[in-house]
Write a protein that holds these residues in place. Structure first.
Motif, PDB file in Angstrom:
ATOM      1  N   ALA A 143       7.228  26.151  50.413  1.00  0.00           N
ATOM      2  CA  ALA A 143       8.296  25.397  51.077  1.00  0.00           C
ATOM      3  C   ALA A 143       9.520  26.271  51.303  1.00  0.00           C
ATOM      4  N   ALA A 144       9.813  27.156  50.342  1.00  0.00           N
ATOM      5  CA  ALA A 144      10.961  28.050  50.499  1.00  0.00           C
ATOM      6  C   ALA A 144      10.735  29.037  51.641  1.00  0.00           C
ATOM      7  N   ILE A 145       9.511  29.560  51.778  1.00  0.00           N
ATOM      8  CA  ILE A 145       9.193  30.479  52.882  1.00  0.00           C
ATOM      9  C   ILE A 145       9.380  29.782  54.222  1.00  0.00           C
ATOM     10  N   LEU A 146       8.923  28.523  54.303  1.00  0.00           N
ATOM     11  CA  LEU A 146       9.069  27.782  55.552  1.00  0.00           C
ATOM     12  C   LEU A 146      10.525  27.460  55.849  1.00  0.00           C
ATOM     13  N   THR A 147      11.289  27.105  54.820  1.00  0.00           N
ATOM     14  CA  THR A 147      12.702  26.790  55.019  1.00  0.00           C
ATOM     15  C   THR A 147      13.453  28.023  55.506  1.00  0.00           C
ATOM     16  N   GLY A 425      13.871  28.813  46.526  1.00  0.00           N
ATOM     17  CA  GLY A 425      12.656  29.017  45.746  1.00  0.00           C
ATOM     18  C   GLY A 425      12.644  28.150  44.501  1.00  0.00           C
ATOM     19  N   VAL A 426      13.751  28.168  43.742  1.00  0.00           N
ATOM     20  CA  VAL A 426      13.807  27.359  42.538  1.00  0.00           C
ATOM     21  C   VAL A 426      13.851  25.877  42.882  1.00  0.00           C
ATOM     22  N   ALA A 427      14.486  25.505  43.999  1.00  0.00           N
ATOM     23  CA  ALA A 427      14.511  24.104  44.412  1.00  0.00           C
ATOM     24  C   ALA A 427      13.119  23.620  44.788  1.00  0.00           C
TER      25      ALA A 427
END
Length: 587
Positions: A143-147, A425-427
């Protein structure tokens, strides 16, 4: 890694617009595989138990069954925040790529189990743990990569596709597990190998870092207290489902009480530690962002309801409805997955659409409406008789799937869009922890409610039914007094428990042919258990509806949060506690 790779974010002016679709394709395949493996074993358990020559109803073997189901979820719940933090520190793509390699390697080892019996089961459980480590590295950072890769106006659509792939994988795994295990039980692990090898190589070749790294260092004390504390609570749930000291469940077991108390104390210590260290594992300040806090609360409630419902529906179909409609016990796992396809179809239809709409009309209304519809589907299932007409059941589970899709994509978009860029990433890991913890806890909660419901009526019903078919009174009383969890798992494993439970006493050999046929046929046990099981279902679905309406309230309270402020690179790199997200105003 070149500087230019981190200077221009793909999908934004100056970036490679094609990269964002590459990132979406690869991460979607990753979360699909990770979620698929969380459920594919559930439906393949009968074939696995036969393959490693384990008696599914032997008292000591219930623990193997629980750990094959729970172990994967437990590890993911514990690790996703840590590996999300590592992604923020050392690069999300780097951790993600390593996760693909670990996941594929573990899948290869799982498919070559050299042992039988308990040793064979332990081999599978151990390598499933490693597989879950790889899956955690994938889900925490996808999800972090996509965000990072998608602009704000397309982020909901991308996260919606990604989230629906994960949820769809959970239920497609049920069908895939039935199909593959009918061929060979090892095939449920083989299927990951070619897909994993391809996407691992593709990820290494095409993905690159596009977000800012947060810097800092590993919070060892935070990691240890969180991992051990959460593990202790979830392990206690596993032991709590097993009989203890003449009780139907193990919640009076001192070990269970000690694990829960110790786990909660360690989690409390974790919160204290996180408020004191300069570079915390979990940024508790993120919970001051209203969209983040209430979005995760809503996601946890929905996750508990969805995970528990999945297991209850499988048992309902495999243990009662399918045998009553002429299906052999050995075939019920496959057909249970097939008859639950409307649930998957609802996910796949609603998820991308709701993600697309959330980019245009906002997340709060869609997520709240999805949670309300989710609760309404539980209320509808409460009214369905045990021997239902399939089209009514299909409509209700399809509505449940649509509701989950309506909720999941906007909720993920709202959570991820509310946090500063260096904390994504942590989120993402925190969001996944709530989801995986909810699924793991749901097994304990829903199974406990169901077993409690069965325990009040099943012993008398089973004893009376056996005596009516000529079984001696002492044998009938002995079988009726066995823990209901055995009968519950027998239904899940596609085993006729009556024949299995009467075999040691030799009572069957003294009955007439007609009595033997009645006891070992398809209809005796499902008919016997239907009344007690329905009592448990009403309690379970009422609890699920209450969770859904709690999720709707939390979703409504998230507010209309503006995009989170992104810190300057100097702030993100310093690791200074004064630059953490607790500086940012709530949504």
């Amino acid at each position: 890694m070149t500087d230019s790779a981190t200077t221009h974010a793909p999908g934004r002016p100056g970036g490679d617009d094609r990269y964002k679709w590459t990132a979406l394709t690869n991460t979607t395949a990753a979360v699909f595989m990770s979620a698929l493996d969380g459920s594919i074993v559930l439906i393949a358990l009968p074939a696995i138990f036969r393959g490693v020559h384990l008696d599914p109803l032997a008292p000591g073997n219930i623990a193997y069954l629980l750990w094959m189901i729970m172990g994967y979820r437990l590890v993911q719940a514990v690790l996703v925040v840590t590996v999300g933090r590592l992604g923020d520190m050392y690069g999300r793509v780097r951790i993600y790529n390593s996760g693909f390699a670990v996941f594929t390697f573990a899948s290869i080892l799982l498919s070559f189990d050299p042992f039988d019996g308990g040793h064979g089961a332990m081999w599978l459980i151990a390598w499933r743990v490693l597989q879950a480590v790889g899956g955690s590295m994938l889900t925490a950072n996808s999800a972090a990569i996509l965000t990072d890769a998608f602009p704000a106006e397309q982020r909901g659509f991308a996260l919606g596709i990604n989230q629906v792939a994960g949820l769809g994988g959970m239920f497609i795994g049920l069908v895939a597990g039935g199909l593959l295990s009918a061929w060979d039980w090892r095939a449920v692990f083989w299927v990951n190998v070619p897909v994993g090898v391809f996407f691992t190589l593709w990820a290494y070749r095409t993905l690159r870092e596009t977000g800012k790294r947060g810097g800092g260092r590993i919070d060892w004390w935070g990691n240890i207290t969180f991992a051990v504390g959460l593990s202790a609570v979830l392990i206690a749930v596993t032991f709590g489902l097993q009989p203890y000291g003449g009780h139907t469940m193990g919640w009076t077991n001192p070990l269970v009480d000690a694990l829960i108390a110790g786990g909660l104390l360690l989690l409390a210590a974790f919160v204290v530690i996180e408020n004191r260290v300069a570079a915390p594992m979990i940024q508790l300040g993120l919970f001051r962002l209203r969209a983040f806090a209430f979005g995760n609360l809503a996601g946890l409630a929905i996750s508990i309801g969805r995970g528990g419902m999945q297991f209850v529906l499988i048992i309902w179909l495999q243990g009662i409805w399918l045998p009553l409609h002429g299906y052999d016990y050995s075939d019920t796992p496959l057909w249970a997955g097939i008859f639950m396809l409307p649930l998957t179809a609802g996910f796949l239809a609603a998820g991308p659409v709701s993600g697309y709409l959330s980019d245009r009309i906002g997340s709060r209304g869609l997520a709240t409406g999805g949670a309300l519809l989710f609760g309404g589907s539980f209320l509808g299932l409460m009214l369905v008789p045990i021997d239902f007409s399939y089209w009514i059941f299909a409509v209700l589970i399809a509505l449940n799937g649509i509701a989950s899709g309506m909720f999941a994509s906007p909720n993920s978009s709202s959570i991820m869009g509310s946090v500063p860029a260096p904390s994504r990433g942590v989120a993402s890991g925190m969001r996944a922890t709530f989801q995986n913890s909810g699924t793991a806890v749901s097994i304990g909660v829903f199974f406990s409610l169901m077993i409690a419901g069965l325990a009040s009526n099943l012993p008398h019903t089973l004893t009376s039914g056996l005596r009516q078919q000529g079984v001696p009174a002492h044998v009938a009383a002995q079988v009726g007094g066995l823990p209901p969890v055995s009968s519950l798992f027998a239904a899940q494993l596609g085993v006729n428990p009556v024949q299995h439970l009467l075999r040691p006493s030799g009572a069957l050999t003294h009955l007439t042919a007609a009595q033997q046929q009645a006891l070992t046929g398809r209809e005796f046990f499902p008919t016997l258990i239907a009344g007690p099981f329905h009592s448990g279902l009403v309690v379970v679905f009422a609890f699920g509806a209450a969770l859904a309406f709690l999720a709707a309230l939390a979703s409504l309270l998230r507010g209309t949060s503006p995009a989170a402020r992104t810190p300057e690179p100097r702030e993100a790199a310093t690791g200074d506690p004064h630059t953490r997200p607790d500086r940012y105003p709530s949504g």
